[in-house]
Motif scaffolding. Structure first.
Motif, PDB file in Angstrom:
ATOM      1  N   VAL A 267       0.905  -1.208   0.010  1.00  0.00           N
ATOM      2  CA  VAL A 267      -0.003   0.023  -0.194  1.00  0.00           C
ATOM      3  C   VAL A 267       0.991   1.369  -0.229  1.00  0.00           C
ATOM      4  O   VAL A 267       1.674   1.599   0.929  1.00  0.00           O
ATOM      5  N   THR A 268       0.737   2.155  -1.044  1.00  0.00           N
ATOM      6  CA  THR A 268       1.607   3.439  -1.234  1.00  0.00           C
ATOM      7  C   THR A 268       0.802   4.623  -0.799  1.00  0.00           C
ATOM      8  O   THR A 268       1.591   5.478  -0.651  1.00  0.00           O
ATOM      9  N   ALA A 269      -0.277   4.647  -0.821  1.00  0.00           N
ATOM     10  CA  ALA A 269      -1.041   5.818  -0.331  1.00  0.00           C
ATOM     11  C   ALA A 269      -2.295   5.677   0.058  1.00  0.00           C
ATOM     12  O   ALA A 269      -3.034   4.573  -0.395  1.00  0.00           O
ATOM     13  N   ILE A 270      -2.935   6.481   0.902  1.00  0.00           N
ATOM     14  CA  ILE A 270      -4.375   6.410   1.242  1.00  0.00           C
ATOM     15  C   ILE A 270      -4.796   7.843   1.330  1.00  0.00           C
ATOM     16  O   ILE A 270      -3.799   8.846   1.602  1.00  0.00           O
ATOM     17  N   LEU A 271      -5.921   8.274   0.971  1.00  0.00           N
ATOM     18  CA  LEU A 271      -6.363   9.677   0.816  1.00  0.00           C
ATOM     19  C   LEU A 271      -7.989   9.770   1.446  1.00  0.00           C
ATOM     20  O   LEU A 271      -8.764   8.812   0.669  1.00  0.00           O
ATOM     21  N   ALA A 272      -8.265  10.286   1.992  1.00  0.00           N
ATOM     22  CA  ALA A 272      -9.670  10.581   2.711  1.00  0.00           C
ATOM     23  C   ALA A 272     -10.547  10.831   1.515  1.00  0.00           C
ATOM     24  O   ALA A 272     -10.258  12.035   0.729  1.00  0.00           O
ATOM     25  N   ILE A 273     -11.601  10.243   1.214  1.00  0.00           N
ATOM     26  CA  ILE A 273     -12.519  10.732   0.278  1.00  0.00           C
ATOM     27  C   ILE A 273     -13.181  12.061   0.574  1.00  0.00           C
ATOM     28  O   ILE A 273     -13.551  12.923  -0.366  1.00  0.00           O
ATOM     29  N   ASP A 274     -13.907  12.058   1.944  1.00  0.00           N
ATOM     30  CA  ASP A 274     -14.419  13.338   2.411  1.00  0.00           C
ATOM     31  C   ASP A 274     -13.755  13.461   3.577  1.00  0.00           C
ATOM     32  O   ASP A 274     -13.519  12.832   4.638  1.00  0.00           O
ATOM     33  N   ALA A 275     -13.016  14.807   3.798  1.00  0.00           N
ATOM     34  CA  ALA A 275     -12.419  15.419   4.630  1.00  0.00           C
ATOM     35  C   ALA A 275     -13.203  15.074   6.230  1.00  0.00           C
ATOM     36  O   ALA A 275     -12.291  15.048   7.210  1.00  0.00           O
ATOM     37  N   ASP A 276     -14.567  15.058   6.002  1.00  0.00           N
ATOM     38  CA  ASP A 276     -15.135  15.012   7.609  1.00  0.00           C
ATOM     39  C   ASP A 276     -15.500  13.530   7.770  1.00  0.00           C
ATOM     40  O   ASP A 276     -15.971  13.276   8.774  1.00  0.00           O
ATOM     41  N   ASP A 277     -15.105  12.630   6.897  1.00  0.00           N
ATOM     42  CA  ASP A 277     -15.781  11.276   7.112  1.00  0.00           C
ATOM     43  C   ASP A 277     -14.578  10.368   7.414  1.00  0.00           C
ATOM     44  O   ASP A 277     -13.624  10.232   6.645  1.00  0.00           O
ATOM     45  N   PRO A 278     -14.376   9.744   8.826  1.00  0.00           N
ATOM     46  CA  PRO A 278     -13.246   9.011   9.153  1.00  0.00           C
ATOM     47  C   PRO A 278     -13.339   7.479   8.618  1.00  0.00           C
ATOM     48  O   PRO A 278     -12.637   6.585   9.111  1.00  0.00           O
ATOM     49  N   SER A 279     -14.370   7.352   7.465  1.00  0.00           N
ATOM     50  CA  SER A 279     -14.326   5.552   7.233  1.00  0.00           C
ATOM     51  C   SER A 279     -14.091   5.220   6.051  1.00  0.00           C
ATOM     52  O   SER A 279     -13.906   4.212   5.670  1.00  0.00           O
ATOM     53  N   ARG A 280     -14.276   6.308   5.021  1.00  0.00           N
ATOM     54  CA  ARG A 280     -14.057   6.171   3.344  1.00  0.00           C
ATOM     55  C   ARG A 280     -12.786   6.637   3.038  1.00  0.00           C
ATOM     56  O   ARG A 280     -12.653   7.850   3.131  1.00  0.00           O
ATOM     57  N   PHE A 281     -11.978   5.668   2.189  1.00  0.00           N
ATOM     58  CA  PHE A 281     -10.818   6.294   1.843  1.00  0.00           C
ATOM     59  C   PHE A 281     -10.498   5.809   0.323  1.00  0.00           C
ATOM     60  O   PHE A 281     -11.082   4.720  -0.017  1.00  0.00           O
ATOM     61  N   LEU A 282      -9.563   6.289  -0.243  1.00  0.00           N
ATOM     62  CA  LEU A 282      -9.047   5.904  -1.518  1.00  0.00           C
ATOM     63  C   LEU A 282      -7.518   5.282  -0.977  1.00  0.00           C
ATOM     64  O   LEU A 282      -6.780   6.009  -0.313  1.00  0.00           O
ATOM     65  N   VAL A 283      -7.222   4.143  -1.715  1.00  0.00           N
ATOM     66  CA  VAL A 283      -6.064   3.242  -1.485  1.00  0.00           C
ATOM     67  C   VAL A 283      -5.422   2.879  -2.661  1.00  0.00           C
ATOM     68  O   VAL A 283      -5.978   2.627  -3.572  1.00  0.00           O
ATOM     69  N   LEU A 284      -4.070   3.453  -2.842  1.00  0.00           N
ATOM     70  CA  LEU A 284      -3.323   2.925  -3.890  1.00  0.00           C
ATOM     71  C   LEU A 284      -2.598   1.595  -3.521  1.00  0.00           C
ATOM     72  O   LEU A 284      -1.903   1.548  -2.589  1.00  0.00           O
ATOM     73  N   GLU A 285      -2.772   0.469  -4.398  1.00  0.00           N
ATOM     74  CA  GLU A 285      -1.919  -0.672  -3.884  1.00  0.00           C
ATOM     75  C   GLU A 285      -1.065  -0.958  -5.105  1.00  0.00           C
ATOM     76  O   GLU A 285      -1.409  -1.212  -6.312  1.00  0.00           O
ATOM     77  N   ARG A 286       0.286  -0.987  -4.890  1.00  0.00           N
ATOM     78  CA  ARG A 286       1.392  -0.800  -5.957  1.00  0.00           C
ATOM     79  C   ARG A 286       1.867  -2.505  -6.147  1.00  0.00           C
ATOM     80  O   ARG A 286       2.722  -2.675  -5.020  1.00  0.00           O
ATOM     81  N   SER A 287       1.961  -3.157  -7.325  1.00  0.00           N
ATOM     82  CA  SER A 287       2.887  -4.293  -7.193  1.00  0.00           C
ATOM     83  C   SER A 287       3.948  -4.201  -8.208  1.00  0.00           C
ATOM     84  O   SER A 287       3.825  -3.650  -9.165  1.00  0.00           O
ATOM     85  N   PHE A 288       4.944  -4.598  -8.110  1.00  0.00           N
ATOM     86  CA  PHE A 288       6.270  -4.883  -8.844  1.00  0.00           C
ATOM     87  C   PHE A 288       6.783  -6.212  -8.677  1.00  0.00           C
ATOM     88  O   PHE A 288       7.003  -6.685  -7.993  1.00  0.00           O
TER      89      PHE A 288
END
Length: 378
Positions: A267-288
């Protein structure tokens, strides 16, 4: 706008909409469209520094902050400021201009030394965020765990999150979640798999980190046939652990060539979808996978209903966060997929959608590039 009309409008703007799987009844998931790519070639220099290693980025108004993961090996550990241009009726990404650079500084005002011959304070910068409450900076670093087999002392550097002024001066450290502390035993972070992703939630009251790979006590790394379990940690601004959730990583997508070479997922990055919502996020999963390349997938996750393991410290029997595949970056019309490690929200678009920008870490390699990719998020 009706879904069919929205798709037609997107097609008229030249967008390529991607959705990985249909949503279940009553669920609404994110879709993305492609808004262009800009590349910085290897070997580029700026203000006396080697440009590269871009592992995270964030935006405050028209100013973008981009962190380099140079561990003071080339120049002191640092970050850059940049201006990104979005032109045309569709708001495509048309250019990236670096506008400044600053070294991160220790509490005494000095820059960080290189790892070799250093004093045990060398960071491994991986992500950067603008603090929504102070508009200063927060940056994550993976720490270090090198345990020699010849009996010489190990190199153990705590990972964590540090706060800094906008010119890189040290402000404070966020206390480390104790489960991650590196040790010579089978406990804590693995080398190069510490907390990498960083975001804020609940208006900045929560600091959220994503550990790149499984802690030593949490099981093995992914294989071709099995994924792995890593952690997402929610802390208060004072460092109190509010919750820890299990993230289920995917198995390796291919076998390395030759078979004994590197293959990894994280997992290389996580980003809140809504700044006020602590439950929903975007996640980048990188494989090499050596001999094959990179595979980078963007997921939407929800911690609702997942097991909070902060009280027990163990992942055994825990229910992981729900994850939904938004896009495989390889399905976008990019020339290639490099080592994408960062993402941040860009400016709002005239149609009410948002811009999401991804960035790749070129590992300061002549065979890789720094790429910025812009997406339209619906």
């Amino acid at each position: 706008m009706h879904a069919r009309a929205r798709l037609a409008a997107a097609a008229a703007l030249g967008l390529i909409l991607l959705t990985a799987q249909p949503a279940a009844a009553g669920e609404h998931h994110i879709t993305v469209g492609f808004l262009g790519e800009h590349r910085i070639p290897p070997g580029t220099t700026f203000n006396g520094t080697t440009v590269g290693g871009f592992s995270g980025l964030d935006r405050d108004g028209d100013t973008w902050f981009v962190v380099s993961d140079d561990r003071s090996a080339l120049q002191p550990a640092r970050f850059y400021t940049a201006a990104l241009r979005f032109d045309g009726p569709a708001g495509h990404l048309s250019g990236v201009e670096l506008t400044g650079t600053h070294p991160f500084r220790r509490a005494d005002g000095s820059t960080y030394p290189a790892l070799k011959g250093g004093d045990g304070t060398t960071p491994d910068p991986e992500d950067i965020r603008v603090d929504p409450q102070t508009h200063e900076l927060a940056w994550s670093q993976e720490g270090e765990r090198i345990v020699p087999t010849d009996g010489t002392p190990p190199t153990l550097i705590d990972p964590g999150v540090r706060f800094a002024t906008r010119d890189g001066a040290f402000v404070r450290d966020l206390p480390l979640a104790p489960e991650q502390k590196p040790s010579a035993q089978e406990h804590g972070i693995r080398q190069n798999l510490g907390p990498e992703g960083l975001t804020f939630a609940e208006g900045g009251d929560l600091v959220v980190t994503a550990v790149e790979g499984p802690l030593l006590q949490d099981g093995p790394v992914p294989t071709r046939t099995a994924g792995a379990l890593s952690r997402i940690v929610l802390q208060s601004r004072a460092g109190d652990v509010r919750a820890q959730y299990v993230y289920q990583q995917e198995p390796l997508f291919a076998d390395p060539v030759p078979a004994d070479k590197l293959a990894s997922t994280g997992v290389t990055a996580i980003l809140a979808i809504d700044a006020d919502d602590p439950s929903r996020f975007l996640v980048l999963e990188r494989s090499f996978v050596t001999g094959v390349g990179n595979k980078v997938r963007l997921y939407e996750i929800d911690t609702f209903g997942a097991t909070d393991v902060s009280a027990t410290g163990t992942l055994e029997g825990a229910k992981p966060v729900r994850k939904h595949l938004v896009a495989d970056i390889g399905d976008l019309p990019v020339a290639s997929v490099d080592n994408i490690e960062g993402m941040a929200w860009g400016p709002d678009r005239p149609d009410g959608t948002q811009t999401l920008v991804l960035v790749s870490d070129d590992n300061f390699s002549e065979t890789q590039v720094t790429q910025f990719i812009a997406l339209d998020v619906r």
